[in-house]
Motif scaffolding. Structure first.
Motif, PDB file in Angstrom:
ATOM      1  N   GLY A   1       0.840  -1.218   0.069  1.00 29.75           N
ATOM      2  CA  GLY A   1      -0.034  -0.074  -0.076  1.00 29.75           C
ATOM      3  C   GLY A   1       0.802   1.235   0.133  1.00 29.75           C
ATOM      4  O   GLY A   1       0.445   2.231  -0.634  1.00 29.75           O
ATOM      5  N   LEU A   2       2.026   1.198   0.677  1.00 23.39           N
ATOM      6  CA  LEU A   2       2.908   2.411   0.882  1.00 23.39           C
ATOM      7  C   LEU A   2       3.399   2.574  -0.675  1.00 23.39           C
ATOM      8  O   LEU A   2       3.607   3.730  -1.132  1.00 23.39           O
ATOM      9  N   PHE A   3       3.904   1.572  -1.265  1.00 20.73           N
ATOM     10  CA  PHE A   3       4.290   1.579  -2.456  1.00 20.73           C
ATOM     11  C   PHE A   3       3.471   2.218  -3.675  1.00 20.73           C
ATOM     12  O   PHE A   3       3.758   3.120  -4.307  1.00 20.73           O
TER      13      PHE A   3
ATOM     14  N   ILE B   1       0.479  13.331   0.887  1.00 18.79           N
ATOM     15  CA  ILE B   1       0.624  12.844   2.024  1.00 18.79           C
ATOM     16  C   ILE B   1      -0.836  12.072   2.266  1.00 18.79           C
ATOM     17  O   ILE B   1      -0.825  10.802   2.655  1.00 18.79           O
ATOM     18  N   GLY B   2      -1.767  12.511   1.652  1.00 15.16           N
ATOM     19  CA  GLY B   2      -3.132  11.683   1.543  1.00 15.16           C
ATOM     20  C   GLY B   2      -3.249  10.636   0.748  1.00 15.16           C
ATOM     21  O   GLY B   2      -3.651   9.341   1.237  1.00 15.16           O
ATOM     22  N   SER B   3      -2.473  10.548  -0.453  1.00 10.54           N
ATOM     23  CA  SER B   3      -2.266   9.359  -1.360  1.00 10.54           C
ATOM     24  C   SER B   3      -1.573   8.401  -0.438  1.00 10.54           C
ATOM     25  O   SER B   3      -1.865   6.971  -0.751  1.00 10.54           O
ATOM     26  N   LEU B   4      -0.240   8.916   0.026  1.00 12.86           N
ATOM     27  CA  LEU B   4       0.338   8.115   0.676  1.00 12.86           C
ATOM     28  C   LEU B   4      -0.221   7.224   2.229  1.00 12.86           C
ATOM     29  O   LEU B   4      -0.437   6.131   2.032  1.00 12.86           O
TER      30      LEU B   4
ATOM     31  N   LEU C   1      -1.264   3.282   2.233  1.00 16.47           N
ATOM     32  CA  LEU C   1      -0.750   2.567   3.512  1.00 16.47           C
ATOM     33  C   LEU C   1      -2.093   1.830   4.173  1.00 16.47           C
ATOM     34  O   LEU C   1      -2.197   0.740   4.449  1.00 16.47           O
ATOM     35  N   GLY C   2      -3.082   2.587   4.156  1.00 15.91           N
ATOM     36  CA  GLY C   2      -4.287   2.073   5.190  1.00 15.91           C
ATOM     37  C   GLY C   2      -5.005   0.904   4.441  1.00 15.91           C
ATOM     38  O   GLY C   2      -5.404  -0.135   4.914  1.00 15.91           O
TER      39      GLY C   2
END
Length: 157
Positions: free
Chosen positions: A74-76, A92-95, A99-100
């Motif tokens: 997810g981070l990738f 940051i939101g897309s990151l 991740l979530g």
């Protein structure tokens, strides 16, 4: 009719060692001595598979491992999607979104995988293939030179 003599795979044995590291060190020595190592082969004999049990696999551990793997993916994906963002907040939101989502789906798949085994393999382990002997083989044209060099290598200690 032509007669042929069968040559063992890899050529003629010029050394035999108890561990792969010793065989590798012998070939490294040959390389250091400017021997044509492209004529050398290391062959492991009497192979065994060794599986070391590292722990018990519980439902919680399976979920945690799945969540960790999913979080990395997810981070990738979040980083890749963040390339197209127009502001730092959107990046940051897309990151965080990637991740979530990765964490949730990873945990879900970890749980489903654990449930699918129905308790038939509820432990974790690592496995490796090892040989009881490692032979250093060489083409017949270079075998005597390799044997002489490896004799000096074994005298080194």
């Amino acid at each position: 009719m032509a007669m042929s003599v069968s040559m063992p795979l890899g050529g003629v044995q010029v050394g035999s060692y108890d561990s792969y590291e010793q065989a590798q060190a012998a070939v490294d020595y040959l390389s250091d001595e400017k021997f044509a190592v492209e004529n050398v082969t290391i062959i492991g004999s009497d192979l065994r598979m060794i599986e070391r049990v590292t722990g018990r696999l519980t439902q919680g551990r399976a979920i945690a491992a799945g969540a960790a793997g999913g979080a990395w993916w997810g981070l990738f994906v979040g980083l890749l999607l963040g390339i197209f963002s127009t502001s730092g907040t959107a990046w940051i939101g897309s990151l965080l979104l990637g991740l979530g989502i990765g964490l949730v789906f990873g945990a879900l798949f970890g749980w489903m995988g654990y449930r699918a085994t129905q308790g038939k393999r509820d432990f974790t382990s690592t496995s490796q293939i090892v040989a009881s002997r490692y032979d250093v083989m060489c083409s017949p044209a270079h075998a005597e030179e390799a044997r002489a060099m490896l004799a000096r290598f074994s005298l080194r200690g």
